[in-house]
Design an enzyme around this catalytic site. Structure first.
Site, PDB file in Angstrom:
ATOM      1  CG  ASN A 198      41.079  12.080   7.648  1.00  0.00           C
ATOM      2  OD1 ASN A 198      41.436  13.114   8.194  1.00  0.00           O
ATOM      3  ND2 ASN A 198      40.583  11.086   8.338  1.00  0.00           N
ATOM      4  CD  GLU A 203      47.204  11.710  30.595  1.00  0.00           C
ATOM      5  OE1 GLU A 203      45.994  11.520  30.340  1.00  0.00           O
ATOM      6  OE2 GLU A 203      48.073  11.750  29.696  1.00  0.00           O
ATOM      7  CE  LYS A 231      49.815   9.578  27.491  1.00  0.00           C
ATOM      8  NZ  LYS A 231      48.631  10.252  27.638  1.00  0.00           N
ATOM      9  CE  LYS A 263      49.591  14.276  19.109  1.00  0.00           C
ATOM     10  NZ  LYS A 263      49.493  13.616  20.416  1.00  0.00           N
TER      11      LYS A 263
HETATM   12  C1  G6P Z   1      43.204  10.538  20.789  1.00  0.00           C
HETATM   13  C2  G6P Z   1      44.670  10.719  21.136  1.00  0.00           C
HETATM   14  C3  G6P Z   1      44.814  11.255  22.557  1.00  0.00           C
HETATM   15  C4  G6P Z   1      44.007  12.532  22.727  1.00  0.00           C
HETATM   16  C5  G6P Z   1      42.539  12.323  22.326  1.00  0.00           C
HETATM   17  C6  G6P Z   1      41.793  13.647  22.267  1.00  0.00           C
HETATM   18  O1  G6P Z   1      42.666   9.513  21.542  1.00  0.00           O
HETATM   19  O2  G6P Z   1      45.348   9.484  21.007  1.00  0.00           O
HETATM   20  O3  G6P Z   1      46.174  11.522  22.825  1.00  0.00           O
HETATM   21  O4  G6P Z   1      44.060  12.928  24.064  1.00  0.00           O
HETATM   22  O5  G6P Z   1      42.473  11.755  21.016  1.00  0.00           O
HETATM   23  O6  G6P Z   1      42.374  14.448  21.266  1.00  0.00           O
HETATM   24  P1  G6P Z   1      42.271  16.002  21.224  1.00  0.00           P
HETATM   25  O7  G6P Z   1      42.971  16.395  19.967  1.00  0.00           O
HETATM   26  O8  G6P Z   1      40.820  16.343  21.188  1.00  0.00           O
HETATM   27  O9  G6P Z   1      42.927  16.545  22.436  1.00  0.00           O
END
Ligand code: G6P
Length: 607
Positions: free
Chosen positions: A101, A479, A483, A602
């Site tokens: 990764n 937000e 979403k 995520k």
């Molecule tokens: C990705 C996820 C979001 C999240 C963002 C920041 O884009 O899909 O859901 O808000 O990363 O992630 P973090 O872990 O830094 O809050």
């Protein structure tokens, strides 16, 4: 971005567990999946392009022999999603299997060198250079661990690497630089994964692996040493409080819906954080000349709301910057008088980690708000506030947003207690108000979920939406739009209602849907003005309003109603909930899986 799992146990077939563990990691990427096991000195592999269930239907991922194995679920960076680019990757003799990764920046150069020396490549990935580098060193008589050490000296970039070899089939070796890996231990089994939920049904005994360390896992033990000098690292096992049930759907059709429903409880748990945890950060913030909030994605919207919370309760007005652009706007102006509040649910987002490291190097104090114990940010920050959402599996953040807002609210009160911008009674009243929010959110879910489903039936095929709010509700509007676009793929723009007349209003024509976030705070009158402007151009108005706000009920085509009595700086916590539900039902109505939006992951561990 990419999920890794590896297990070594003393008997029994490991593949079914790897398959299930990958399902729990699928939120990290779902372009392709693969599992390799070792049995009687042979590697056995099943891998392909597609989501885990699709690949399993085609190949039966459970049907692999052996009690040692590695698995990977991919979010493509180098090379399209395809069978050949799926992990694990191998050396020329198929004796070494590697999952990775991260991103190897100098892979092209290494690939050319390796090709010149006769190595053949089967994929377009950056990862594949790693097994070939390991192969060269093992052929010179080195152990798997020594060969991996050598490979880490050659590669540049970020990585979590897990490898095994038929030449040393009693161990798994892993190392990391900038990407997460956590180790789990139970009885005669060792686990290593990108994230805790992967092995949570088997153990909650976790051992951290840090950047610059290499670990050897056998059935009996885990030995960690430093890459630099081979010194053995003694590291305690941490018992984590998350349960396996929290990482299951628990009767809900999707994790996202379950996690929306878990929000009242997640707030309650976060409100239990001891007040002393906020004292250190509050002291730093009060003493700093500049306070800067940093985050990405949904966490960025928490930061935007947190800015208002801190300003309103303490009189200190922090700035907010997207972590991805922080260095480019700061022009190295950071000093030891500055303080950064970094918000990241995963604690691993590369944009955020990179900016925080930069700020720290220039002398700033760092406060982190994260949901993951032991994550990268916790090891950089001077102070960490661990939110209590439990594991969040849905890619679109919901309950982690809620706990971030809760922690920021608590922090804003703690700072206020120091600055005395507000009276003690005022802040006590705020605390009381915060305590009442979980029950109010439970009520919103109970009443508004059905409406969200109904409105999704009405609006599901509208191509474009505007989400508007003023003041703190701009964060809620952003937000709501995020979403909707991320899981239902309707175009949606979050905007300041005040600013909307300087551009977005040009989009509005008959029946164009405009969603207003309109709590009864000091922005209410001005928002009514903005609604009138939109209505005059034929917009269809959906408003999120305080219950029985008759003015807005009259002006709106549809309303979501929020219980009265929530102080304005906490309003995003409640007003965002119907928007989460609306997006969820829009995604479902449009035939998409809300838990796995296309192209998203995520935890985003690339710049
Ligand atoms: C990705 C996820 C979001 C999240 C963002 C920041 O884009 O899909 O859901 O808000 O990363 O992630 P973090 O872990 O830094 O809050």
């Amino acid at each position: 971005m990419c999920g890794i799992i590896a297990v070594i146990q003393n008997k029994g077939q490991v593949a079914p567990f790897l398959h299930q563990a990958l399902k729990r990691l699928e939120y990290r990427g779902y372009d392709s999946v693969g599992i390799t096991t070792i049995e009687k000195d042979h590697l056995f592999t099943k891998k392909d392009k597609g989501k885990i269930d699709e690949v399993h239907r085609k190949h039966n991922l459970d049907n692999l022999p052996g009690s040692i194995g590695i698995g990977h679920t991919r979010w493509a960076t180098h090379g399209i999603p395809s069978l050949f680019n799926s992990h694990p990757h191998f050396d020329c003799d198929e004796k070494i299997a590697v999952v990775h990764n991260g991103v190897i920046d100098n892979f092209l150069e290494l690939r050319k060198e390796l090709a010149k020396r006769g190595h053949e490549f089967g994929s377009d990935t950056d990862t594949e250079v790693i097994p070939h580098l390991i192969e060269e060193k093992m052929k010179e008589g080195n152990t798997l661990k020594e060969a991996i050490k050598y490979a880490t000296g050659k590669i540049e970039g970020t990585y979590a690497i897990v490898a095994m070899s038929t030449l040393e089939s009693d161990k798994i070796v892993c190392t990391r630089n900038g990407n997460p890996l956590v180790i789990g231990r139970k009885d005669n089994t060792s686990y290593v994964s990108s994230d805790i939920p992967a092995f949570l049904p088997m153990t909650n005994n976790m051992i951290l692996l840090l950047d610059g360390e290499i670990a050897t896992l056998t059935t009996n033990e885990v030995v960690i040493e430093k890459l630099s000098d081979g010194a053995i690292v003694e590291r305690d096992t941490i018992k984590i409080s998350w349960t396996a049930d929290q990482a299951q759907k628990g009767g809900f059709p999707h994790f996202m819906l379950k996690e929306i429903h878990e929000q009242p409880d997640a707030i309650k748990q976060t409100l239990r954080i001891r007040t002393e945890v906020f004292e250190g950060p509050a002291k730093i913030i009060e003493a700093s000349k500049r306070v800067m909030l940093l985050a990405m994605g949904t966490s960025g919207h928490s930061a935007m709301a947190g800015r208002h919370m801190i300003a309103s309760n303490s009189g200190i007005v922090p700035s907010f910057e997207l972590a991805s652009d922080f260095q480019d706007v700061m022009y190295d102006s950071i000093t030891t008088d500055d303080c950064v509040i970094a918000i990241t649910q995963s604690g691993e987002t590369t944009d955020t980690i990179t900016s925080v490291k930069y700020a720290k190097e220039l002398g700033a104090q760092v406060i982190a708000i994260t949901n993951v114990v032991g994550s990268s940010i916790t090891r950089i920050a001077d102070y960490t506030i661990i939110t209590q959402a439990g594991p969040e599996i849905g890619v679109a953040a919901t309950k982690t947003l809620m706990v971030q807002l809760t922690a920021l609210a608590q922090l804003s009160i703690a700072i206020g207690e120091r600055t005395e911008f507000r009276t003690k009674e005022y802040l006590k009243d705020r605390k009381q108000n915060l305590e009442e929010i979980p029950q109010k959110i439970a009520r919103i879910i109970a009443i508004e979920e059905e409406k969200a489903r109904r409105l999704a039936n009405i609006y599901h095929n509208r191509p474009s939406f505007l989400f508007l709010g003023r003041g703190i509700s701009i964060a809620t509007a952003f937000e709501g739009a995020l979403k909707l676009k991320e899981i239902s793929y309707n175009h949606a723009e979050g905007y300041s209602a005040g600013e909307s007349k300087h551009g977005p209003i040009a989009l509005v024509e008959q029946d164009y849907p405009v969603i207003f976030i309109a709590p009864k705070d000091n922005t209410h009158g001005k928002v009514i003005g903005n609604i009138m402007e939109m209505k005059a151009r034929g917009a269809n108005i959906i408003s999120v309003i305080e219950e029985n706000d008759t003015d807005l009920m009259e002006l709106s085509d549809q309303t979501f109603q929020i219980p009265a009595g929530i102080y304005h700086e906490f309003s995003p916590m409640a007003y965002v909930v119907p928007l989460q539900l609306f997006s969820y039902y829009m995604a479902r109505r449009n035939g998409y899986d809300p838990d796995k939006p296309r192209n998203l992951a995520k935890s985003v561990t690339v710049l």
